[in-house]
Design an enzyme around this catalytic site. Structure first.
Site, mmCIF file in Angstrom:
data_model
loop_
_atom_site.group_PDB
_atom_site.id
_atom_site.type_symbol
_atom_site.label_atom_id
_atom_site.label_comp_id
_atom_site.label_asym_id
_atom_site.label_seq_id
_atom_site.Cartn_x
_atom_site.Cartn_y
_atom_site.Cartn_z
ATOM 1 N N ARG A 175 0.920 -1.248 0.059
ATOM 2 C CA ARG A 175 0.043 0.026 0.102
ATOM 3 C C ARG A 175 0.862 1.293 0.123
ATOM 4 N NH1 ARG A 175 -3.351 -2.807 -1.518
ATOM 5 N NH2 ARG A 175 -5.195 -3.339 -0.591
ATOM 6 N N ASP B 292 4.511 -0.168 -6.971
ATOM 7 C CA ASP B 292 3.137 -0.778 -7.704
ATOM 8 C C ASP B 292 2.060 -0.054 -6.955
ATOM 9 O OD1 ASP B 292 1.743 -2.241 -9.689
ATOM 10 O OD2 ASP B 292 1.192 -3.151 -7.506
ATOM 11 N N GLU C 13 -2.446 7.644 -5.083
ATOM 12 C CA GLU C 13 -2.722 6.763 -6.270
ATOM 13 C C GLU C 13 -4.341 6.927 -6.532
ATOM 14 O OE1 GLU C 13 -1.790 2.722 -5.249
ATOM 15 O OE2 GLU C 13 -3.800 2.428 -5.414
ATOM 16 N N HIS D 165 -0.622 -0.377 -9.656
ATOM 17 C CA HIS D 165 -1.349 -1.155 -8.858
ATOM 18 C C HIS D 165 -1.781 -2.389 -9.604
ATOM 19 C CE1 HIS D 165 -3.426 -0.998 -4.609
ATOM 20 N NE2 HIS D 165 -3.246 -2.525 -5.245
HETATM 21 P P1 NAD Z 1 -1.295 -11.392 5.228
HETATM 22 O O1 NAD Z 1 -2.387 -11.132 6.147
HETATM 23 O O2 NAD Z 1 -1.408 -12.788 4.591
HETATM 24 O O3 NAD Z 1 0.161 -10.907 5.676
HETATM 25 C C1 NAD Z 1 0.409 -9.831 6.307
HETATM 26 C C2 NAD Z 1 1.613 -9.908 7.219
HETATM 27 O O4 NAD Z 1 2.069 -8.442 7.701
HETATM 28 C C3 NAD Z 1 1.220 -10.636 8.396
HETATM 29 O O5 NAD Z 1 2.117 -11.718 8.552
HETATM 30 C C4 NAD Z 1 1.305 -9.616 9.648
HETATM 31 O O6 NAD Z 1 1.751 -10.330 10.856
HETATM 32 C C5 NAD Z 1 2.336 -8.652 8.918
HETATM 33 N N1 NAD Z 1 2.365 -7.422 9.665
HETATM 34 C C6 NAD Z 1 1.230 -6.844 10.499
HETATM 35 N N2 NAD Z 1 1.640 -5.457 11.088
HETATM 36 C C7 NAD Z 1 2.997 -5.528 10.510
HETATM 37 C C8 NAD Z 1 4.107 -4.474 10.919
HETATM 38 N N3 NAD Z 1 3.645 -3.608 11.744
HETATM 39 N N4 NAD Z 1 5.220 -4.745 10.734
HETATM 40 C C9 NAD Z 1 5.659 -6.033 9.713
HETATM 41 N N5 NAD Z 1 4.485 -6.844 9.438
HETATM 42 C C10 NAD Z 1 3.243 -6.785 9.696
HETATM 43 O O7 NAD Z 1 -1.599 -10.279 3.782
HETATM 44 P P2 NAD Z 1 -1.097 -10.939 2.346
HETATM 45 O O8 NAD Z 1 -2.076 -11.567 1.549
HETATM 46 O O9 NAD Z 1 0.370 -11.370 2.299
HETATM 47 O O10 NAD Z 1 -1.072 -9.272 1.547
HETATM 48 C C11 NAD Z 1 0.048 -8.224 2.287
HETATM 49 C C12 NAD Z 1 -0.474 -6.980 1.762
HETATM 50 O O11 NAD Z 1 -0.304 -7.044 0.328
HETATM 51 C C13 NAD Z 1 -1.929 -6.451 1.874
HETATM 52 O O12 NAD Z 1 -2.185 -6.010 3.168
HETATM 53 C C14 NAD Z 1 -2.124 -5.744 0.709
HETATM 54 O O13 NAD Z 1 -2.077 -4.350 1.276
HETATM 55 C C15 NAD Z 1 -1.314 -6.018 -0.366
HETATM 56 N N6 NAD Z 1 -1.856 -6.347 -1.471
HETATM 57 C C16 NAD Z 1 -1.292 -5.820 -2.804
HETATM 58 C C17 NAD Z 1 -2.093 -6.164 -3.876
HETATM 59 C C18 NAD Z 1 -1.459 -5.298 -5.413
HETATM 60 O O14 NAD Z 1 -2.133 -5.551 -6.250
HETATM 61 N N7 NAD Z 1 -0.251 -4.496 -5.254
HETATM 62 C C19 NAD Z 1 -2.632 -7.159 -4.112
HETATM 63 C C20 NAD Z 1 -3.137 -7.993 -2.953
HETATM 64 C C21 NAD Z 1 -2.427 -7.446 -1.623
#
Ligand code: NAD
Length: 327
Positions: A232, A256, A261, A293
């Protein structure tokens, strides 16, 4: 019997393709505009709205949806930082999301960005189209033996770690909830910033992670470190990043996502003057790559997103337990 209606905001051709493929039970009314206070009234008569990452589902929007008797917000994405979940709860509106549609899509795009940035592939592509076959300025570094710092070792972070292992990289990670992952050493955020050659963000946007990459963090990083953000935009203080790039304190950035955005990404702005000076400067840097994105954008992900979103609505209407409810 009349079909339940879904007001589908920020609809793009690829959304329509996959939702129309799997939808049999509902009337989906597609709107090009984002869901925000100004056009929330388009949801009149619909039990559900379907929204995406840059829709503004704040208190005002939810107030309007609640008056229109909308009962459920179907997010066709994983993140929900753009939704006032508290307000929705107060108004009795359920918020459902798609927590897991393809971690591979995002992790693979992340590595694609790193390779493109490190080996200057977009610059080389532009040169050779103009019969410029010079290699000057295109030197990268081997990923093999270098250190990848992964922030957030959830679904996407773990797939990305596996990809980095394939490249022979050493992996260090930071996550408040460490997991037992073979070959990964958890370190403090500061150590990760200091030691990594590549820093990749895979955590959600929360109060704690907002501007996690700020001036202080950037000053700890190696001079040739590459930062990649497919999570994000607001995880990075973009102005601080621009200053660090200008002062050559870091090697480059692949983004990305971008904190401003909304209204810019996903749209063709080539015909207008973009007044956002930060992104204008970023896109002009040779050591910055920006994608709009698109990390999620694979056939598999779009297919899963459509099926899971529709199933979320099925479950809601059937009174089933809602495994994908945002609480
Ligand atoms: P997930 O919930 O499986 O994993 C997120 C991880 O982040 C968890 O292990 C959590 O403990 C950790 N976390 C929480 N707070 C934290 C902190 N302060 N410092 C470090 N780590 C922390 O989520 P995911 O499916 O792996 O997705 C991750 C992120 O990717 C989503 O939150 C979303 O913002 C982003 N995303 C982007 C796209 C894109 O198209 N660019 C698509 C899907 C998801």
């Amino acid at each position: 019997m009349e079909k339940e209606q879904i007001a589908f905001f920020d609809a793009k051709p690829y959304d329509k393709e996959w939702f129309d493929k799997y939808n049999t039970d509902y009337e989906i009314i597609y709107y090009d505009g984002r869901l925000r206070p100004q056009n929330a009234k388009l949801a009149e008569g619909c039990k559900a709205v379907c929204a995406f990452v840059n829709d503004e589902i704040n208190e005002k929007t939810i107030d309007i949806l609640s008056r229109l008797e909308v009962e459920v917000i179907l997010l066709r994405c994983a993140g929900y930082n753009n939704v006032s979940v508290e307000e929705a709860k107060k108004r009795g509106i359920k918020v459902l999301r798609v927590p897991d549609y393809s971690p591979y899509a995002v992790a693979e795009h992340t590595m694609g960005l790193i390779l493109a940035l490190n080996r200057k592939i977009p610059r080389a592509y532009i040169r050779t189209r103009d019969f410029n076959f010079s290699l000057n300025g295109l030197t990268g570094f081997d990923l093999h033996g270098k250190t990848a710092g992964v922030i957030g070792t959830g679904k996407i972070g773990r797939v990305f770690i596996d990809i980095c292992k394939g490249f022979g990289m050493e992996i260090i990670a930071f996550d408040p909830k460490p997991a037992d992952i073979d070959g990964v050493r958890y370190v403090s955020k500061e150590e990760l910033f200091k030691r990594s050659d590549i820093i990749s963000l895979h955590c959600p946007l929360t109060k704690e992670t907002n501007y996690m990459i700020n001036d202080e963090a950037l000053r700890l990083m190696k001079k040739n470190a590459l930062i990649v953000n497919t999570s994000r935009g607001r995880l990075i203080d973009t102005e601080a990043l621009l200053i660090a790039l200008n002062e050559k304190r870091i090697g480059g950035a692949a983004l990305d996502v971008y904190e401003e955005e909304s209204g810019l990404f996903f749209e063709d702005n080539s015909d207008r003057i973009v007044t956002d000076e930060v992104i204008s400067l970023l896109v002009s840097r040779p050591n910055v790559i920006i994608t709009s994105h698109q990390a999620f954008l694979t056939e598999e992900a779009l297919s899963n997103i459509a099926q899971i979103t529709l199933k979320n609505f099925d479950d809601f209407l059937a009174g089933n337990s809602l495994e994908n409810e945002v609480k």
